[in-house]
Design a protein around this motif. Structure first.
Motif, PDB file in Angstrom:
ATOM      1  N   ASP A   1       2.390  15.213   1.061  1.00 30.34           N
ATOM      2  CA  ASP A   1       2.658  14.343   2.205  1.00 30.34           C
ATOM      3  C   ASP A   1       2.327  12.916   1.801  1.00 30.34           C
ATOM      4  OD1 ASP A   1       2.472  12.844   4.663  1.00 30.34           O
ATOM      5  OD2 ASP A   1       2.428  14.757   5.721  1.00 30.34           O
ATOM      6  N   CYS A   2       3.333  12.051   1.842  1.00 31.06           N
ATOM      7  CA  CYS A   2       3.175  10.648   1.432  1.00 31.06           C
ATOM      8  C   CYS A   2       3.496   9.716   2.592  1.00 31.06           C
ATOM      9  CB  CYS A   2       4.084  10.348   0.246  1.00 31.06           C
ATOM     10  SG  CYS A   2       3.868  11.448  -1.154  1.00 31.06           S
ATOM     11  N   SER A   3       3.194  10.136   3.814  1.00 33.06           N
ATOM     12  CA  SER A   3       3.621   9.402   5.002  1.00 33.06           C
ATOM     13  C   SER A   3       2.859   8.105   5.239  1.00 33.06           C
ATOM     14  CB  SER A   3       3.484  10.289   6.249  1.00 33.06           C
ATOM     15  OG  SER A   3       4.245  11.469   6.113  1.00 33.06           O
ATOM     16  N   LEU A   4       1.643   7.996   4.716  1.00 36.02           N
ATOM     17  CA  LEU A   4       0.870   6.778   4.939  1.00 36.02           C
ATOM     18  C   LEU A   4       1.361   5.716   3.959  1.00 36.02           C
ATOM     19  CD1 LEU A   4      -2.698   8.199   5.597  1.00 36.02           C
ATOM     20  CD2 LEU A   4      -1.077   7.256   7.243  1.00 36.02           C
ATOM     21  N   GLN A   5       2.234   4.841   4.473  1.00 37.29           N
ATOM     22  CA  GLN A   5       2.922   3.852   3.653  1.00 37.29           C
ATOM     23  C   GLN A   5       2.861   2.482   4.302  1.00 37.29           C
ATOM     24  OE1 GLN A   5       6.971   5.051   2.871  1.00 37.29           O
ATOM     25  NE2 GLN A   5       6.411   7.174   2.443  1.00 37.29           N
ATOM     26  N   ARG A   6       2.899   1.490   3.431  1.00 39.28           N
ATOM     27  CA  ARG A   6       2.993   0.099   3.881  1.00 39.28           C
ATOM     28  C   ARG A   6       4.186  -0.532   3.179  1.00 39.28           C
ATOM     29  NH1 ARG A   6       1.711  -4.564   1.449  1.00 39.28           N
ATOM     30  NH2 ARG A   6       1.525  -6.385   2.821  1.00 39.28           N
ATOM     31  N   ARG A   7       5.132  -1.040   3.958  1.00 37.66           N
ATOM     32  CA  ARG A   7       6.362  -1.613   3.401  1.00 37.66           C
ATOM     33  C   ARG A   7       7.032  -0.642   2.423  1.00 37.66           C
ATOM     34  NH1 ARG A   7       4.633  -7.991   2.403  1.00 37.66           N
ATOM     35  NH2 ARG A   7       4.226  -8.459   4.603  1.00 37.66           N
ATOM     36  N   HIS A   8       7.088   0.605   2.823  1.00 40.32           N
ATOM     37  CA  HIS A   8       7.728   1.676   2.060  1.00 40.32           C
ATOM     38  C   HIS A   8       7.004   1.986   0.749  1.00 40.32           C
ATOM     39  CE1 HIS A   8      11.079   1.623   4.887  1.00 40.32           C
ATOM     40  NE2 HIS A   8      11.106   0.305   4.762  1.00 40.32           N
ATOM     41  N   GLN A   9       5.781   1.466   0.582  1.00 46.68           N
ATOM     42  CA  GLN A   9       4.983   1.768  -0.602  1.00 46.68           C
ATOM     43  C   GLN A   9       3.862   2.730  -0.210  1.00 46.68           C
ATOM     44  OE1 GLN A   9       5.775   0.555  -3.754  1.00 46.68           O
ATOM     45  NE2 GLN A   9       7.587  -0.209  -2.696  1.00 46.68           N
ATOM     46  N   LYS A  10       3.748   3.824  -0.961  1.00 49.07           N
ATOM     47  CA  LYS A  10       2.760   4.851  -0.631  1.00 49.07           C
ATOM     48  C   LYS A  10       1.347   4.327  -0.884  1.00 49.07           C
ATOM     49  CE  LYS A  10       6.218   8.182  -2.085  1.00 49.07           C
ATOM     50  NZ  LYS A  10       6.673   9.047  -3.198  1.00 49.07           N
ATOM     51  N   VAL A  11       0.426   4.732  -0.005  1.00 53.10           N
ATOM     52  CA  VAL A  11      -0.946   4.265  -0.067  1.00 53.10           C
ATOM     53  C   VAL A  11      -1.922   5.428  -0.225  1.00 53.10           C
ATOM     54  CG1 VAL A  11      -2.775   3.198   1.332  1.00 53.10           C
ATOM     55  CG2 VAL A  11      -0.502   2.153   1.247  1.00 53.10           C
TER      56      VAL A  11
END
Length: 449
Positions: free
Chosen positions: A228-238
């Motif tokens: 799960d890579c849903s936590l993103q900022r400006r489409h960049q994974k965090v």
């Protein structure tokens, strides 16, 4: 098996590949720009060759320089890591034309999945669920109006050759469509040299779920669950975790089999990731990355495999060392990306690292090329490391992450470390009930406060 491998990359991923080579008894060759002469991957490799000035276009993206480094060192194969030339089909073809081995998929498969329209059409034909939208590119605004009316608003217009969130524009209504369409085309042209776009239904609150696949190039492929890579900022994974919170074993097995079967059908070789939007129990294909992912360590943690070692084995013509029945999920893993950035605006923050202390203990892994006295150069991506934790279950992994973050010391430059302390206090993160829009909303609220 290869006797010597050149790593066409830098930073933590270059170091990751060097370590795999060391364990396999393979000599490693590091390449570097003049700005990276003191980098950790240069120090750790068996050989190091300078390939150009600081600019990545004149060093890490210079195909002639990399091929020359292979000839000078006698390396038989090239591992591209991620980024730079890792998904460049023309580079792969040049590597093969020089009787070298590219440790990754074929140029054909990179090309196939590099164009989003072709990739979607291919996946649809292979039985992989896709987001409803246009059949191929949308040539003009009149066609865009017809497609959007059929799909239903909101819609998202995407550049065919886009990536990293560029060339993507949302149209919530018919009034927004023309501006979104023309802006997406313009961004595609300026960033990627291709103004072709396509249209898809916009999903309101999906999660970003990706399935790790691996093929041997001989018609056999497996899946290694989902992340799960849903936590993103400006489409960049965090912040990434595996397995995905609130995805049950039956759902995992179902989508995993679809992906593995698709890769087996096309004869895919090496590591790849098939990315989906997931909403209301349904998966919708968005793209495939034909390379190792930044977040591959969390998959390694829960399955107990070495994906880089496996890449090298398969590239050398050996069979995969595991089959689908051997792959059982063990516990839960989380990765956070450590960037040299100044909060709250996430501005890059290169500079001298005075002190670096990595956390340790059971279930803690740090992939980083930092060391005390290292000067982070201003020329490259701001990712400086990854903190990975593994626990028997998700609550233990979260507790371990909190403890490990408290031990981590990076002094001298600003980093995104405070963000992760803040995230761990949020109920949505604690319960795993978040989607791809959650982090942007959270950050906006904190800035307003």
């Amino acid at each position: 098996m290869f006797s010597k491998i050149l790593i066409a990359n830098r930073g933590e991923i270059a170091l990751r590949v060097i370590r795999a080579c060391q364990e396999m008894g393979i000599a490693s060759v590091a390449v570097h720009s003049t700005a990276d002469s003191d980098a950790m991957h240069v120090r750790m490799a068996d050989e190091a060759i300078c390939i150009g000035p600081p600019s990545s276009t004149e060093s890490y993206l210079s195909v002639p320089a990399i091929i020359s480094a292979c000839e000078i060192s006698g390396a038989e194969a090239i591992h591209p890591g991620y980024g730079f030339l890792s998904e460049n089909a023309a580079f792969v073809q040049i590597v093969e034309d020089h009787d070298l081995k590219f440790i990754g998929p074929s140029a054909k498969h990179i090309r196939l999945m590099g164009d989003k329209i072709t990739a979607k059409d291919t996946m649809k034909a292979l039985g992989v669920p896709c987001v409803p939208g246009s059949d191929g590119g949308v040539p003009d605004f009149e066609t865009a109006q017809k497609v959007a009316a059929e799909v239903g608003f909101p819609v998202i217009i995407k550049a065919t050759a886009g990536g990293g969130g560029r060339g993507m524009k949302l149209a919530r209504s018919a009034e927004d469509l023309e501006t979104a369409f023309r802006t997406a085309r313009a961004e595609g042209k300026s960033n990627f040299g291709n103004d072709e776009v396509y249209i898809e239904r916009y999903l309101g609150t999906p999660r970003h779920i990706e399935v790790q696949v691996f093929g041997d190039g001989q018609g056999r492929a497996v899946h290694l669950g989902e992340r799960d890579c849903s936590l993103q900022r400006r489409h960049q994974k965090v912040f990434e975790e595996a397995p995905g919170p609130n995805i049950d074993a039956a759902t995992r097995a179902r989508i995993g089999k679809v992906c593995a079967d698709a890769m087996a059908n096309i004869g895919y070789s090496g590591a790849g990731t098939i990315e989906f939007l997931y909403e209301n129990g349904e998966f919708f294909f968005i793209e495939m990355n034909t390379r190792l992912q930044v977040e591959h360590p969390i998959t390694e943690a829960i399955f107990g495999v070495d994906l880089v070692r496996e890449q090298i084995r398969v590239a050398a013509g050996l069979p995969m060392s595991f089959q689908q029945d051997d792959l059982k999920v063990n516990g839960h893993a989380i990765e956070v990306r450590l960037n040299a950035e100044r909060l709250p605006n996430f501005a890059p923050c290169p500079g001298l690292v005075n002190t670096f202390h990595a956390p340790g203990g059971l279930g803690v892994r740090v992939d980083s090329a930092l060391y005390g006295g290292y000067r982070i150069p201003p020329y490259y991506d701001s990712l400086i490391g990854k903190l990975i934790v593994h626990g028997r279950d998700r609550p233990e992994a979260l507790a371990r992450l909190r403890r490990a973050l408290g031990e981590l010391i990076i002094d001298g430059v600003d980093t995104t470390l405070p963000l992760f302390f803040a995230l761990l206090e949020q109920e949505a993160v604690q319960t795993g009930e978040y989607n791809i829009h959650w982090l942007e909303k959270f950050l906006a609220e904190k800035l307003e406060a």
